[in-house]
Scaffold this active site. Sequence first.
Site, PDB file in Angstrom:
ATOM      1  N   THR A   1      43.902 -46.992 -69.462  1.00 14.10           N
ATOM      2  CA  THR A   1      43.123 -46.896 -70.700  1.00 14.10           C
ATOM      3  C   THR A   1      43.290 -45.554 -71.418  1.00 14.10           C
ATOM      4  O   THR A   1      42.564 -45.263 -72.368  1.00 14.10           O
ATOM      5  CB  THR A   1      41.630 -47.104 -70.378  1.00 14.10           C
ATOM      6  OG1 THR A   1      41.235 -46.140 -69.387  1.00 14.10           O
ATOM      7  CG2 THR A   1      41.376 -48.502 -69.825  1.00 14.10           C
ATOM      8  N   GLU A   2      44.240 -44.745 -70.985  1.00 10.27           N
ATOM      9  CA  GLU A   2      44.352 -43.380 -71.500  1.00 10.27           C
ATOM     10  C   GLU A   2      44.490 -43.313 -73.021  1.00 10.27           C
ATOM     11  O   GLU A   2      43.910 -42.430 -73.667  1.00 10.27           O
ATOM     12  CB  GLU A   2      45.553 -42.669 -70.846  1.00 10.27           C
ATOM     13  CG  GLU A   2      45.323 -42.259 -69.401  1.00 10.27           C
ATOM     14  CD  GLU A   2      45.691 -43.347 -68.402  1.00 10.27           C
ATOM     15  OE1 GLU A   2      45.837 -43.040 -67.209  1.00 10.27           O
ATOM     16  OE2 GLU A   2      45.842 -44.525 -68.822  1.00 10.27           O
TER      17      GLU A   2
END
Length: 257
Positions: free
Chosen positions: A133-134
């Site tokens: 999810t960066e």
Amino acid sequence: MQEIRYEVNNRIAYITLNRPEKRNAFNKQLVSELKEAFSRAEHEEEVKVIVLKAEGKVFCAGADLGYLQSLQTHTFEENLVDSHYLKDLYLQIYRHPKIVIAAVQGHAIAGGCGLITVCDFVFSVSEAKFGYTEVKIGFVPAIVMTFLIRKIGEARAKEMLLSGDLIEASQAQEYGIVTEVLFDNELYEKVDEFALHLCQTNSAQAMKATKQMIADIQERSLSEALVYAAEVNAKARAFEDCKKGIAAFLSKEKLSW
């Protein structure tokens, strides 16, 4: 150790993330203790297989964002040292001479998903979700990307890394991130059963050489890979385990590793 637990039973080393109040998120101490635990398991002759698991509802939420925020005031050089520290943990697990099995009882997100990506086998409950999810917080999944592309290929990796979306355990299995999806009450029993199976039926010496070769061979051209393969093949014939295994087979003796 404060952030993890380490114990050995039946030739299996259990390394447990023990920071459930922070969803087992990475900080420097947790990374340091994980490196220490994996090093300990490497050098303990009794240990043949490693099981990585976690306390709480989440397997690992990735980097502790409070810790990550504190690093934003550091210089590039200081952040580079910290990045290498995390990189070394992933590489240590990926190239570990002993088999590493992840038992995933909850979500594995961002760096936590990277952690299971470098394990050799991943058993997960059906409710767990996986994702990198960066990009959703303006960060880059730089280190985990290297291992994910190796594991599932560029197209799938792009889908996960660029969308940042979470996927179900069943889809993670389809992509090749997860080995098997289980019900909650089956997870630890199945992992223990599989770990014991490896301990009892396979040579540690042979598994170590095979795992090392899988990592190394991808860096070589076809001709270089075949030369390397021939060398490993020749060396393996002199393994004590190989001599023992062939002798037992020819004499029809039951082999116990």
